[in-house]
Scaffold this active site. Structure first.
Site, PDB file in Angstrom:
ATOM      1  N   GLU A 145      34.219  57.593  11.259  1.00 47.05           N
ATOM      2  CA  GLU A 145      35.349  57.304  10.369  1.00 47.05           C
ATOM      3  C   GLU A 145      36.287  58.496  10.209  1.00 47.05           C
ATOM      4  O   GLU A 145      35.867  59.586   9.815  1.00 47.05           O
ATOM      5  CB  GLU A 145      34.840  56.870   8.992  1.00 47.05           C
ATOM      6  CG  GLU A 145      35.958  56.468   8.043  1.00 47.05           C
ATOM      7  CD  GLU A 145      35.454  55.791   6.765  1.00 47.05           C
ATOM      8  OE1 GLU A 145      36.290  55.465   5.905  1.00 47.05           O
ATOM      9  OE2 GLU A 145      34.230  55.596   6.630  1.00 47.05           O
ATOM     10  N   LYS A 184      34.994  49.478   5.960  1.00 48.61           N
ATOM     11  CA  LYS A 184      34.251  48.694   4.970  1.00 48.61           C
ATOM     12  C   LYS A 184      33.761  47.443   5.671  1.00 48.61           C
ATOM     13  O   LYS A 184      34.545  46.615   6.109  1.00 48.61           O
ATOM     14  CB  LYS A 184      35.142  48.312   3.787  1.00 48.61           C
ATOM     15  CG  LYS A 184      35.042  49.276   2.626  1.00 48.61           C
ATOM     16  CD  LYS A 184      33.733  49.112   1.894  1.00 48.61           C
ATOM     17  CE  LYS A 184      33.454  50.297   0.988  1.00 48.61           C
ATOM     18  NZ  LYS A 184      32.550  51.269   1.579  1.00 48.61           N
TER      19      LYS A 184
END
Length: 469
Positions: free
Chosen positions: A266, A282
């Site tokens: 990420e 997410k």
């Protein structure tokens, strides 16, 4: 003093070079997964300035100073600004990290938990030598301010290493082509423990859902901390992890009394010529054991209303954070629900971009957005207060950021997930997930295993006993 930049005649992958000096105080920002986000790897060697903050005290090269780490970095980078016209991501600057605990101080959120690890809450080191690996073009670049050695000296040293046989590094040490064994299989004994039992974690999720239903928050990240005692060397864990779970934002930072091993997928924040990007994650599904199961799980994540709702809430939070320091009207969602594939999991990802306001810096952006919304929740401050109430330990480095700050004002920082800190024979890592009103506690508990799996297996060689804790 300007930076001298040149291309090394002989190409050799950065990870092979790093093997020769991983025992030094050195940093390796490793793009082991080559894709649009993982084109370059960066090695930093020969530190000349170390700035750290711990428990509110700033030290620069060991000397205590007034102010904060972020404030010092902002001033130093401005006073020593240097343009980068090479096309490389950086040629000078600092590599380091900010822990989640450092981020709590931005909003003056206290913690009830003791500090376990002997390491600064924020640390950035300026190196005299940067080696940049262009993974796409298979080219190595030397970047140095020649503070400690001349360009020619660095070139000679690196050329010698690059020309050595594939299975040798400096001093004749064997460097196997592959690292196939981790943890116990490599000869180490291991034991795994968690700061939550399964029942305790399920109860904490129920408590968090009650906060959501009461209107305190919309979403929050719930984390468990895991310890693995094992005598395998941290560099061997890193080699195993990068081979078996490649990532675009991984790395290895070697300090005197601790090591950081990361395989983060990420990106938190990037600035390139004033253009800002954040890519929150997410939504997670494990990879399937067959092609059919793999395809089904990917489609399940892609169609999941719960996961899409989670990501949308975090995207709104990130847009608000970026709007604090970006030009009005410039913040855009350029990618909303993309599914990315990794060795053990699928992730649902979005991309938010903006144009940094004139006069604003990387430090301003970090101050506006850190810690990342994807690993706190919304609203951020209340989510962080509830996190401290319900979690059983400090997060430490977990869910902080690792990356670089460039002398020209650019930066690239990850979110610290899929990451372990090694100190005194113990590996410390976290695993968590976003909780909403629709969350199923059993599913959320299992998801923490899927997220921790790659790192734990790299240390233990596949021991899954901790799942029962």
């Amino acid at each position: 003093m300007g930076t001298k930049v040149g291309r090394l005649k002989n190409y050799c992958p950065a990870e092979r070079l790093f093997a020769a000096f991983h025992r030094e105080t050195a940093a390796f920002l490793d793009s082991s997964l080559e894709n649009a986000y993982g084109r370059y790897s960066v090695i930093g060697r020969y530190p000349y300035l170390r700035a750290e903050e711990n428990l509110g005290r700033l030290r620069v090269n060991g000397r205590e100073m007034d102010g904060t780490l972020l404030g010092f970095l902002s001033r130093y980078l401005k006073e020593n600004r240097e343009e980068n016209e090479t096309g490389l991501p950086m040629i000078s600057g600092a590599v380091g990290y900010l822990s989640y605990d450092y981020g709590r101080s931005f909003e003056q959120i206290s913690t009830r938990h003791v500090k376990e690890l002997d390491m600064p809450e924020g640390l950035f080191t300026f190196y005299d030598l940067y080696v940049i690996d262009d993974l796409e073009k298979k080219e190595l670049y030397i970047c140095t301010g020649e503070r400690l050695h001349s360009y020619e000296w660095y070139e000679s040293e690196l050329s010698e290493l690059a020309g050595m046989p594939d299975r040798k590094i400096a001093g004749g040490t064997e460097l196997p082509d592959e690292c196939e064994k981790g943890g116990k299989e490599a000869g180490g004994e291991s034991s795994v423990s968690s700061d939550f039992t399964k029942q305790e974690y399920l109860e904490a999720i129920h408590s968090m859902i009650e906060y959501i239903r009461s209107g305190d928050i919309y979403i929050a990240n719930m984390t468990r901390q895991i310890k693995v005692k094992c005598d395998i060397a941290p560099y061997e864990v890193f080699r195993y992890l990068r081979r078996h779970n490649p990532s675009p934002f991984g790395g290895y930072l070697n300090e005197q009394n601790f090591q950081i091993i990361s395989a983060s997928p990420e990106r938190f924040l990037r600035i390139r010529a004033g253009n800002v990007e954040t890519r929150p994650i997410k939504g997670t599904r494990k990879r399937g054991k067959t092609q059919e199961e793999d395809r089904r799980l990917r489609m399940e994540l892609e169609a999941s209303e719960k996961d899409r709702s989670e990501l949308l809430m975090i995207v709104d939070l990130e847009r608000n954070d970026l709007n604090r320091v970006c030009e009005p009207g410039s913040v855009q969602v350029t990618e909303l629900f993309a599914v990315e594939s990794y060795a053990t999991v699928f992730h649902l990802v979005s991309t938010v971009t903006g144009q940094l306001k004139a006069g604003k810096t990387a430090a301003d952006l970090i101050g506006a957005a850190f810690p990342g919304g994807s690993i706190t929740g919304a609203p951020k401050i209340r989510a962080m207060e509830i996190i401290d109430e319900l979690e059983h330990s400090r997060r430490g480095l977990y869910t902080g950021s690792i990356g670089y700050l460039s002398m020209n004002g650019d930066c690239d920082l990850n979110i610290v997930i899929r990451t372990a800190v090694h100190q005194n024979g113990t590996y410390h890592l976290g695993a968590g997930g976003g909780i909403t009103a629709e969350s199923e506690p059993e599913f959320e508990y299992d998801e923490t295993w899927q997220k921790a799996r790659a790192v734990v297996e790299a240390i233990t060689g596949g021991d899954k006993g901790w799942m029962d804790h």
